[in-house]
Design an enzyme around this catalytic site. Structure first.
Site, mmCIF file in Angstrom:
data_model
loop_
_atom_site.group_PDB
_atom_site.id
_atom_site.type_symbol
_atom_site.label_atom_id
_atom_site.label_comp_id
_atom_site.label_asym_id
_atom_site.label_seq_id
_atom_site.Cartn_x
_atom_site.Cartn_y
_atom_site.Cartn_z
ATOM 1 N N THR A 95 1.701 11.264 3.009
ATOM 2 C CA THR A 95 2.174 10.743 1.732
ATOM 3 C C THR A 95 1.015 10.423 0.791
ATOM 4 O O THR A 95 0.958 10.921 -0.336
ATOM 5 C CB THR A 95 2.995 9.447 1.968
ATOM 6 O OG1 THR A 95 3.957 9.727 2.981
ATOM 7 C CG2 THR A 95 3.698 9.000 0.716
ATOM 8 N N LYS A 120 -4.331 -6.965 7.306
ATOM 9 C CA LYS A 120 -4.772 -7.040 5.912
ATOM 10 C C LYS A 120 -5.499 -8.357 5.645
ATOM 11 O O LYS A 120 -6.532 -8.386 4.972
ATOM 12 C CB LYS A 120 -3.575 -6.897 4.973
ATOM 13 C CG LYS A 120 -2.960 -5.495 4.988
ATOM 14 C CD LYS A 120 -1.614 -5.502 4.269
ATOM 15 C CE LYS A 120 -0.943 -4.128 4.266
ATOM 16 N NZ LYS A 120 0.477 -4.225 3.860
ATOM 17 N N GLY A 134 3.309 2.541 -0.927
ATOM 18 C CA GLY A 134 3.901 3.680 -1.628
ATOM 19 C C GLY A 134 2.850 4.688 -2.018
ATOM 20 O O GLY A 134 1.669 4.377 -2.123
#
Lengths: 424, 424
Positions: A11, A203, A301
């Site tokens: 992606t 993270k 995304g």
């Protein structure tokens, strides 16, 4: 001319390849020289050849890309710990600069990678590894360089924030919302990494390496997922003026100690993080100069992460040309995080009790013995012989809170401790 | 060793001098060499000598600082157009790099300053000139480098945001809140620059020079202040699910046209900007890669602006050492902003009418003749023979909206147009 080699065309890789192609002239103007994607390592060459219009060179041997002497920058977008980590190490040994969006590798192996990079005099840019399109890495490194960051709280996992938002807005149960999130593609088939906060913890470990100035071991960071959050707690939180969020929290105390933890947290509904809804991410912090500060955006995304990765490639191109010395002055040691028992927090407690006189006295006694004092308390009858009591404490240590909970569990009249949520 | 000369030791200058002093060792580690404040130009030497403990050299001749051959970076913190602009120009001609927090000079003379700097091969860093501690300049320049910014909306004046927030939360009138803000130091004795949006317009002109890639003339930016906003409009906005904010708006349309304007705006109360309250600033934008994105923080004040100015000094120090070529590839031309008549927006209109049959027909006719169509409409009797009508239009051009307002003004039964507010 700078040659880049890309590892992985999933992606994000596809997004990066397309944006570099579509905006190549604009980027060339901005950085003063062209960037060429020399080769791309993928698993299935035929599948990818047909999906790009360009004359791109694909290979199914990533080691050929990292060993190609003509390549200046390796962009690692495979994800996962191995073989990504080994390929990055090999590329650095070959003197190549690195751009990566791999949170797991940087979280677990950042110490080794950055020390090797320092030795080899190459740059490793990692903006895409944390919070997608939100440029928290560069913001901490460059823009807030004058600040000591005293505390930081982040919503850095979109899946869990989507689930908590849906639960709160539509009064629906965790499992129901999770199933729907899986159908809509907001949660993975195996949601463990998100729900149990592994993703957010990776993270946070990367973020704290910047605000604390040195690396931490990710396993030292306290981690608690959202699977135990009930709609009942969310409703109580709303009534009391709070919102429940999965927060990644880091604090740098004046005594020099460091705190880092990820867990569901009640925050005041007036706090800027409380209105960060759906799949959005946000990182709030307090710096000694800048004061309260927040970055908000899409944490995942294709295009948001592409925004971060392409920015890293272009800024790296600028910094290579300029032989930027920033990297070489960075410190790469380990520091210790305070254990969770030592942190101080307010707590929300929801418990079921027998509906009889004296129960309140027992609660008061158990809390008092543990040096936990009550800020506010509500009682509701829930039918049958059971009462429900919700209380919020004054700030106490986690150790004392645990002591109080253990006392309560074995006390007469206390049927069950339903929830224990930290309050910021 | 880098020598810096500071012009001005007011609020921000004092903050910069103190932070550079307090954190000098830490900064030296980060940038690889020491930074020395060589001299400081002030109006009153004696006054300042006594307020700093350090052995600082003060002068009341700023031209001596900009002409000092040993100084590498001039930090201009005098503020106002002159003599600041002339000193910056002189310093650039002398081959010095510039850090400035002067929005008026950069807004009005950025074109000249950046072109001269390009010619002279020096860098001009301006983070402190816009939105205090919020690093919007570097974020646009480096972190969002892969993006075309399609639209941007900012709350970039703390004084007006404080006033609008107080009006909304405490249901108090503009003039009353303004007086209190002046007492509390949130508004100046002469509040014209803030209230009439000159301040926000300067800042917007600087921001758009980054997102549009070239300079604009500040006088081309449409500007409208908050002095006409009534508590009645704020209440209607709340009922309709909107919040009134003074927004700086910029749009880069697909047809290549540019929009830039500053005016009170109704935005949906769910929008992240709607909950930016008090003296806080925020800049929301939509980029073609990053999607929706927002920066939030303190837009003014000693330490937040110091955070930006010191970051500029340190990053400039890094970039000088590295001979960063970013600046030389920037384009510094003028582009044209579309005139306000050409913009398309929804509008909120509040008008007083005679309380008689047929008035609604007249409104419908006047709007129809101007190609303005109504999205929603409410009517309330306000006693006597007067009705109050509030309506929100579909998107229309400003030119058509003006035509409709002019028709309404001369139509029978329409007593007064009370408010006209754009809706985003």
């Amino acid at each position: 001319m700078l040659n880049i080699g890309i590892l992985g065309a999933g992606t994000v890789g596809t997004g990066v390849i397309n944006v570099l192609h579509q905006k190549s002239l604009e980027f060339e103007n901005k950085i003063g020289s062209p960037i060429k994607v020399k080769s791309i390592a993928v698993k299935n060459i035929e599948k990818h050849k047909s999906s790009f219009s360009d004359n791109l060179i694909f290979t199914d041997k990533p080691e050929n890309v990292v060993n190609d002497p003509e390549i200046d920058i390796i962009v690692e977008l495979i994800g996962g710990e191995y073989p990504a980590k080994d390929l990055i190490i090999q590329a650095i040994k070959n003197g190549k600069h690195i751009v990566t969006a791999n949170k797991e590798v940087i979280s677990k192996h950042g110490y080794e990678i950055f020390n090797l990079a320092k030795k080899m005099g190459v740059l490793v840019y990692i903006e895409g590894s944390v919070a997608g399109g939100i440029p928290i890495i560069q913001t901490l490194k460059r823009d807030l360089i004058a600040n000591k960051v005293n505390s930081l709280m982040g919503i850095i996992n979109g899946t869990t924030n989507y689930i908590l938002t849906e639960m709160a807005q539509k009064k629906r149960d965790f499992s129901e919302v999770l199933q729907e999130a899986q159908k809509l593609g907001y949660a993975e088939a195996d949601p463990t990494s998100d729900i149990e906060a592994y993703d957010a913890t990776y993270k946070l470990s990367i973020i704290v390496s910047l605000i604390f100035g040195n690396h931490v071991k990710v396993e030292e960071i306290y981690r608690e997922g959202i699977d135990k959050i009930s709609i009942r707690d969310i409703e109580y939180a709303q009534k009391l003026g709070y919102t429940i969020k999965l927060l990644a929290i880091a604090k740098h105390h004046d005594d020099g100690s460091y705190e880092a933890r990820v867990h569901p947290t009640m925050i005041n509904s007036e706090h800027p993080l409380a209105s960060v809804n759906g799949a959005f991410n946000a990182i709030w912090l307090n710096g000694d100069c800048v004061g309260d500060f927040m970055l908000y955006g899409k944490g995942a995304g294709q295009l948001p992460t592409t925004s971060a990765v392409v920015a890293d490639i272009l800024n790296l191109a600028i910094d290579i040309k300029a032989k930027n010395i920033l990297a070489s002055s960075e410190s790469h040691d380990y520091i210790k995080i305070a254990p969770i028992e030592k942190i101080t927090s307010k707590y929300y407690v929801r418990l079921s009790t027998a509906d009889q006189p004296g129960v309140m006295g027992i609660i008061g006694r158990d809390l008092g013995l543990s040096e936990v004092s009550i800020n506010s308390l509500w009682q509701a009858n829930t039918g049958e012989d059971t009462a429900e009591i919700v209380l919020i404490t004054h700030p106490v240590t986690e150790a004392n809170m645990n002591k109080a909970i253990n006392l309560l569990k074995s006390s007469e009249g206390i049927k069950q401790i339903n929830s224990l949520i930290r309050v910021e």
